[in-house]
Scaffold this active site. Structure first.
Site, PDB file in Angstrom:
ATOM      1  CD  GLU A  77      -2.382  -1.187   2.845  1.00 22.55           C
ATOM      2  OE1 GLU A  77      -3.211  -2.067   3.062  1.00 22.55           O
ATOM      3  OE2 GLU A  77      -1.946  -0.404   3.726  1.00 22.55           O
ATOM      4  CE  LYS A 116       5.582   4.838   6.872  1.00 22.91           C
ATOM      5  NZ  LYS A 116       5.079   6.098   7.384  1.00 22.91           N
ATOM      6  NE  ARG A 160      -2.825   3.486  12.020  1.00 23.83           N
ATOM      7  CZ  ARG A 160      -1.960   2.497  12.273  1.00 23.83           C
ATOM      8  NH1 ARG A 160      -0.691   2.774  12.491  1.00 23.83           N
ATOM      9  NH2 ARG A 160      -2.357   1.256  12.308  1.00 23.83           N
ATOM     10  NE  ARG A 172       2.353   6.560  16.431  1.00 23.21           N
ATOM     11  CZ  ARG A 172       3.329   6.106  15.684  1.00 23.21           C
ATOM     12  NH1 ARG A 172       3.256   6.172  14.381  1.00 23.21           N
ATOM     13  NH2 ARG A 172       4.414   5.609  16.214  1.00 23.21           N
ATOM     14  NE  ARG A 193       8.016   0.755  16.137  1.00 28.26           N
ATOM     15  CZ  ARG A 193       7.441   1.744  15.461  1.00 28.26           C
ATOM     16  NH1 ARG A 193       7.385   1.717  14.159  1.00 28.26           N
ATOM     17  NH2 ARG A 193       6.944   2.782  16.096  1.00 28.26           N
ATOM     18  CE  LYS A 199       8.989   2.514  10.055  1.00 31.65           C
ATOM     19  NZ  LYS A 199       8.603   3.365  11.151  1.00 31.65           N
TER      20      LYS A 199
END
Ligand code: AMP
Length: 520
Positions: free
Chosen positions: A212, A214, A219, A234, A375, A381
């Site tokens: 996707e 970024k 967020r 977030r 994470r 990413k």
């Protein structure tokens, strides 16, 4: 049983001093295990740096004033007494409240020993960092009540509430933990991504993956039940009032009960993203945010569906959640996406994302669950520019045009082996006057000492740094130095515990130089 504040302070100090995670965990567990529920809730809260009352609006000035109150010669305060006093303090409102706040807090400090005063000051100022401690606390709760860590972790991910989870663990065991269920209007922590080096390596790690764009905005987690909509950041703050455009947009979708995860950003007239700072202005003071609605409307791009109708989807694989999302939201309302295992297709998609002005790509494992707050390696990413989130360790006073401002930053990566930071370089580039002024203030409030024009600070501020290259270097302890580092922006949404580690730096170095570190 009344639990003494002094015992909690001693535990906190011991945990801070111990180097190894196992020892910290054992110390915490043996302190927590015998506590009755009410004290347990308070102890978990204080030890992890939170107050049951939420933020109490206590700043350094008030702490300085009341720290002059002489400490008690002997420890006598219990956790419940501290909590009662803070409840009273919290209730103070109306005329003359500043004086009453001072005297109420002064009264509490007069009953505390010097060591207890120090602990309370840090607690009230929010200086006991939660990020690093939370992982240890999860393990300690599991150890204290002999429960699986995974079950404790899951309950915390869903509820975001350490104390409530500890109480359930202590009083009801596994069944209490299992009762924490995802519900609409209780936000859960967003899943995060780990950095990856290149497209080919990413596909090798994930196999066929969901790629996707970024997007570089903010967020948002959007909860809707019928006409009622709430939007959370977030950090799980409720920002519904600042984002009427997002609320309207969600209301217009043919949905009933849903939780969506996405990114929202301000776009230029040509559809390219505005700089991150422009988007963030919509999250600023409410009055400014309202005024900016017309000039800087936000667009939401969703990438996940966590709850639909009457069922949580977080344990469904990414592929199922992505399908659910595309059935609900038009293509224009989703982050552009592609499922592929072909590196050439993925590289073209990466180039398209960067060409459209976005940060790069997210690559998500198709069979992965939604691991709230973690994470891990299921989401990776890939950024177009080399960038690291580093911690400011110190700053040098500027000269010439920058006289009076803290300018040259000393930057550190997190040392995964210990709790410290390893210096990677310095930079004074990429700073506007506004940023210089902000950073000077922000650093001075964290000042620890000053030597020869270098102000050393508590390592709390995270700054995103872009750079051209990483070099092997003996100049700094970690063995690396950044070349042409410059500030992109401060990451006020991240704590130092979330900054990049030396391992990430090492991996970036290896990828860029195609060589293991010790051959460099
Ligand atoms: P970082 O803040 O650099 O660790 O990157 C993670 C952030 O990227 C997330 O918290 C989101 O705000 C943002 N983001 C942008 N696009 C996506 C996407 N397609 N999927 C997940 N997160 C995204």
């Amino acid at each position: 049983m009344s639990v003494a504040l002094t015992d909690l302070v001693a535990t906190s100090t011991a945990v801070g001093r111990e180097r190894g995670r196992l020892k910290k965990r054992a110390t915490l567990a043996s302190f927590l295990r015998p506590l009755p529920p009410q004290e347990l809730v308070l102890a978990v809260s204080y030890l992890s740096g939170a107050l049951p009352q939420g933020k109490l609006g206590v700043g350094p000035a008030l702490i300085r004033e009341i720290s002059e109150v002489e400490g008690a010669p002997h420890a006598s305060l219990s956790l419940v007494q501290v909590n009662d006093r803070l409840d009273d303090f919290h209730r103070i409102a109306g005329g003359g409240s500043a004086t009453r706040r001072r005297s109420e807090l002064g009264g509490l400090f007069a009953l505390a020993t010097l060591e207890e005063q120090r602990f309370l000051s840090r607690l009230l100022l929010g200086e006991i960092r939660q990020g690093a401690l939370e992982g240890v606390m999860v393990e300690a709760i599991a150890l204290a009540y002999d429960l699986p860590t995974e079950a404790v972790h899951r309950a915390i991910m869903i509820s975001g509430n350490l104390s409530a989870v500890a109480e359930a663990a202590a009083t009801q065991g596994v069944s209490g933990l299992a009762a924490f269920a995802l519900t609409i209007f209780t936000p859960l922590r967003p899943m995060l991504a780990s950095p990856a080096n290149d497209v080919a390596g990413t596909l090798e790690a994930l196999g066929s993956a969901l790629l996707e764009y970024k997007m570089d905005g903010a967020r948002v987690q959007v909860h809707r039940d019928g006409e009622r909509v709430r939007v959370y950041t977030r950090a799980l703050n409720d920002v519904t009032e600042s984002l009427p455009d997002i609320v309207r947009q969600v209301r217009s979708l043919p949905l009933r009960r849903v939780i969506l995860d996405g990114e929202c950003l301000a776009l230029r007239a040509d559809g390219r993203p505005q700089p991150f700072q422009v988007t963030m202005r919509r999250f600023g003071r409410r009055r400014d945010a309202a005024a900016l609605q017309d000039t800087h409307p936000l667009s939401a791009f969703y990438f996940d569906c966590l709850y639909l109708d009457d069922a949580a989807l977080i344990d469904e694989p990414m592929s199922v959640r992505a399908e659910a999302l595309s059935a609900l939201v038009s293509t224009a309302g989703m982050t552009p996406r592609l499922v592929t295992d072909d590196p050439a297709d993925a590289s073209r998609f990466f180039a398209a994302a960067c060409g459209a002005g976005h940060e790069g790509l997210m690559a998500k494992r198709l069979d992965s669950r939604y691991l709230a707050g973690s994470r891990g390696a299921d989401w990776l990413k890939l950024k177009s520019a080399h960038a690291l989130d580093l911690v400011v360790l110190a700053a040098e006073w500027g000269s010439g045009r920058r006289l009076g401002w803290l300018s040259n930053l000393h930057l550190g990566a997190r040392d995964p082996a210990g709790e410290g930071f390893v210096m990677l370089g310095k930079t004074f580039k990429g700073m506007t006057d506004r940023l210089l002024a902000w950073q000077t203030d922000a650093l001075l409030t964290r000042r620890v000492s000053e030597v020869d024009g270098v102000v050393y600070v508590r390592p709390e501020l995270v700054v995103e740094i872009v750079f051209n290259d990483i070099q092997a270097s003996s100049q700094y302890g970690g063995g690396f130095a950044l070349r042409f580092a410059r500030v992109k922006r401060y990451r006020e949404d991240k704590s130092a515990a979330e900054a990049d580690t030396l391992d990430t730096v090492r991996a970036l170095f290896q990828a860029a130089h195609n060589a293991p570190v010790d051959a460099a």
